[in-house]
Design a protein around this motif. Structure first.
Motif, PDB file in Angstrom:
ATOM      1  N   VAL A 262       0.871  -1.199  -0.142  1.00  0.00           N
ATOM      2  CA  VAL A 262      -0.210  -0.098  -0.364  1.00  0.00           C
ATOM      3  C   VAL A 262       0.646   1.028   0.152  1.00  0.00           C
ATOM      4  O   VAL A 262       1.319   1.607   0.557  1.00  0.00           O
ATOM      5  CB  VAL A 262      -0.931  -0.450   1.198  1.00  0.00           C
TER       6      VAL A 262
ATOM      7  N   SER B 238      -6.725   2.219   3.656  1.00  0.00           N
ATOM      8  CA  SER B 238      -5.484   1.535   3.591  1.00  0.00           C
ATOM      9  C   SER B 238      -5.794   0.256   4.749  1.00  0.00           C
ATOM     10  O   SER B 238      -5.983  -0.451   3.762  1.00  0.00           O
ATOM     11  CB  SER B 238      -4.200   1.844   4.671  1.00  0.00           C
TER      12      SER B 238
ATOM     13  N   VAL C  58       2.873  -1.410   4.192  1.00  0.00           N
ATOM     14  CA  VAL C  58       2.215   0.148   4.872  1.00  0.00           C
ATOM     15  C   VAL C  58       2.912   1.073   4.519  1.00  0.00           C
ATOM     16  O   VAL C  58       3.926   1.066   4.870  1.00  0.00           O
ATOM     17  CB  VAL C  58       0.842  -0.139   6.272  1.00  0.00           C
TER      18      VAL C  58
ATOM     19  N   VAL D 201      -1.486   4.435  10.061  1.00  0.00           N
ATOM     20  CA  VAL D 201      -1.619   3.310   9.445  1.00  0.00           C
ATOM     21  C   VAL D 201      -1.938   1.356  10.363  1.00  0.00           C
ATOM     22  O   VAL D 201      -2.578   1.033   9.983  1.00  0.00           O
ATOM     23  CB  VAL D 201      -1.455   2.934   7.787  1.00  0.00           C
TER      24      VAL D 201
END
Length: 473
Positions: free
Chosen positions: A335, A373, A395, A400
């Protein structure tokens, strides 16, 4: 106080299935239900599943052509169909009073605010200023030109349909629509290249009128906590209760490891990732380091500005991945999209804070960065409750990590070793309060210095010094 019924569960946990399973009984009881979805992809998926479940439905969306709003209004008024599937965009355009007598179900949180910002060059700016007055950094339509502005906007809409020809640009047309809707529109001072930014805060207040008109309303979502939807619903007099379409809780059993890209205390951003390091961008270095660790074909989520859509050895997926259910074979997700407020967004956030007496920045970050996310990583095999394979999520940053662990991954392991490979200088001797508390907690558990550094990114000398202080205490 008005009520919104909320169905909260992880993506893939069965919120829509819970709705479909209850539909036959509800329809037999005489209820009429309209389901509003965020994308056409999701609309097609739900229609297919309704058909498989033997539920009679009618789909009304943009693919119906120019008359989509009139068609939807006619269907709501005549009530010949008991179950209608449409898009969130469509229902915002119909007369709100027509939802009287209908149960409204909204799948995924609807967009309730936007921060339009247009940088206009002198030629297009001149067109806008011809119809407006500028006063104290704000624009107002000239009283004697309001009808002319309405005509300009009408012609622009007809041009978009191919039934007229307009010389008004898309940006100027939207600015005029905002002004006609009595939304505050601000104009900034000229930049060195003579470009001026015109910006606004566009609240989609019709949602609250729609929710008030329906006899009952439900929202299906992964989370609403600290979201823009929650904050705006509250200020408009709504409260929440558990929806009957909430599926039974099924804990996530997969073993998950989360690898943040940047070290704790740092924030992933567009500026950081596009910064040059030698002949490469930082985001290219990050992705290369990640791909050296992956053991399968990972899913890759990124902004358009990253220009990673043609990356080899990944399955590239757009940032808005809601409704995509065909990636449950994946055990790794990367991500790499941002979601921090721009300077213009920050001005809009300050405007809202002054208007309502609430802090909207956290809601912005949650809605534009954290919740997307979560949506991204849950496209993977984590959706399968019988999954036995380990899952790896790469991530953006500690925000996150905290969000994932506070929602559906409380037992996930966090591995900071990837962040140490990213060439961003960080002073491991200086700690923010949160990181310091985490180091102290790990020390109290007897965690090794190596493991603490791996999990927090703090330098070994600093950890050693803190261990000595702990022992002395």
């Amino acid at each position: 106080m008005k009520t919104i019924n909320i169905s909260i569960a992880p993506p893939g946990a069965g919120k829509t299935e819970a709705l479909l399973s209850k539909l036959p009984a509800l329809l037999d009881a005489g209820k009429r239900i309209i389901l509003a979805l965020p994308t056409l992809v999701l609309s097609d998926s739900i229609a297919r599943r309704a058909c498989e479940a033997g539920v009679t439905y009618r789909t009304i969306d943009q693919r119906c052509g120019e008359a989509v709003v009139l068609t939807l209004e006619k269907a709501l008024r005549e009530k010949a169909d008991s179950f209608i599937i449409c898009t969130q965009e469509s229902i915002r355009k119909v007369q709100h009073k027509l939802f009287s007598g209908w149960v409204l179900v909204v799948d995924e949180l609807p967009k309730v605010v936007d921060y339009p910002d247009y940088g206009l060059k002198p030629m297009e700016l001149e067109r806008v200023l011809h119809f407006t007055d500028e006063l104290d950094g704000q624009l107002w339509i000239k009283d004697d030109l309001k009808e002319a502005v309405r005509e300009q906007v009408s012609t622009n809409r007809a041009d978009a349909r191919g039934t007229a020809c307009s010389t008004l640009g898309r940006s100027a047309a939207h600015i005029f629509r905002l002004l006609l809707s009595k939304i505050d529109v601000f104009i900034d001072q000229p930049q060195p290249d003579s470009v001026r930014h015109i910006r606004a805060v566009e609240e989609f207040t019709d949602w609250w009128e729609i929710f008030s008109s329906a006899i009952e309303c439900h929202v299906l979502a992964a989370s609403i906590q600290n979201s823009e939807f929650e904050v705006f619903a509250t200020v408009h007099g709504f409260h929440f209760k558990r929806s009957e379409f909430t599926p039974e809780g099924n804990p996530i059993n997969s073993v998950v490891t989360i690898f943040p890209v940047v070290q704790t205390g740092q924030k992933f951003s567009k500026g950081m990732m596009l910064a040059p390091h030698g002949d490469k961008r930082l985001i290219d270095i990050v992705l290369k380091n990640i791909l050296e660790r992956t053991m399968s074909l990972p899913l890759l989520f990124a902004n358009k500005w990253a220009n990673l859509q043609f990356t080899r050895d990944v399955e590239y997926i757009p940032k808005d991945c809601r409704g995509l259910n065909n990636y449950t074979h994946a055990t790794e997700a990367i991500v790499l999209f941002g979601g921090n407020p721009s300077p213009s967004d920050s001005n809009g956030i300050k405007y809202l804070s002054a208007k309502y007496g609430k802090d909207f920045e956290e809601a912005f970050i949650t809605t534009r960065f954290l919740e997307p996310s979560l949506q991204a990583v849950t496209r993977t095999a984590v959706r399968c409750y019988d999954n036995t394979k380990d899952l790896h999520f790469y991530v953006q940053d500690h925000r996150v990590v905290d969000y994932l662990r506070s929602t559906y991954f409380p037992d996930a392991t966090v591995d900071w070793s990837l962040a140490s490979t990213v060439p961003i200088k960080r002073d491991g001797r200086k700690l923010d309060e949160k990181t310091e508390e985490e180091v102290k907690r790990l020390i109290s558990l007897g965690t090794s210095t190596c493991q603490i550094q791996r999990e927090t990114g703090v330098s070994r000398p600093k950890i050693t010094k803190m261990k000595k202080m702990h022992k002395a205490a």
